[in-house]
Design a protein around this motif. Structure first.
Motif, short mmCIF file in Angstrom:
data_model
loop_
_atom_site.label_atom_id
_atom_site.label_comp_id
_atom_site.label_asym_id
_atom_site.label_seq_id
_atom_site.Cartn_x
_atom_site.Cartn_y
_atom_site.Cartn_z
N GLY A 1 33.24 22.98 20.96
CA GLY A 1 32.16 22.80 19.60
C GLY A 1 31.97 24.14 19.02
N GLY B 1 32.54 24.47 15.30
CA GLY B 1 31.40 25.01 14.39
C GLY B 1 31.65 26.12 13.86
N THR C 1 25.35 26.44 15.28
CA THR C 1 26.68 26.39 14.96
C THR C 1 27.57 25.51 15.83
OG1 THR C 1 26.43 28.29 13.43
CG2 THR C 1 28.78 27.58 14.06
N LEU D 1 26.41 21.95 16.47
CA LEU D 1 26.87 21.22 15.10
C LEU D 1 28.36 20.88 15.44
CD1 LEU D 1 26.58 20.12 12.37
CD2 LEU D 1 27.32 22.17 11.68
N GLY D 2 29.00 21.63 16.11
CA GLY D 2 30.56 21.70 16.33
C GLY D 2 30.73 20.42 17.56
#
Length: 83
Positions: free
Chosen positions: A39, A43, A65, A68-69
């Motif tokens: 991720g 991200g 970040t 989110l990924g």
């Protein structure tokens, strides 16, 4: 960013992503860590694409970040692989 930082960031991001999208995903801490590390890469790519920056250390921006990924990867896994 060092190897230990990636592991810490991966654990945090993977745990946050699973907390945001609970379900029977299987796997334990290792799967969570791999999800978080992957991720962070996803991200970082998405953040760099949109000009937000990537995951460059264990800080709030990198955690967001990477989470989110990881959330994107978890969504895609649940949507397409698990069916």
């Amino acid at each position: 960013m060092g190897f230990i930082s990636w592991i810490i960031l991966g654990l945090i991001a993977g745990a946050l992503a699973k907390w945001l999208m609970p379900g029977d995903d299987g796997g334990g801490w290792i799967a969570t860590m791999v999800l978080g590390i992957a991720g962070a890469f996803v991200g970082g790519f998405v953040g760099g694409f949109f000009g937000f920056g990537g995951a460059d250390g264990v800080n709030i921006g990198s955690i967001v970040t990477a989470t989110l990924g990881a959330f994107i990867l978890l969504f895609l896994y649940n949507r397409f692989i698990r069916g």
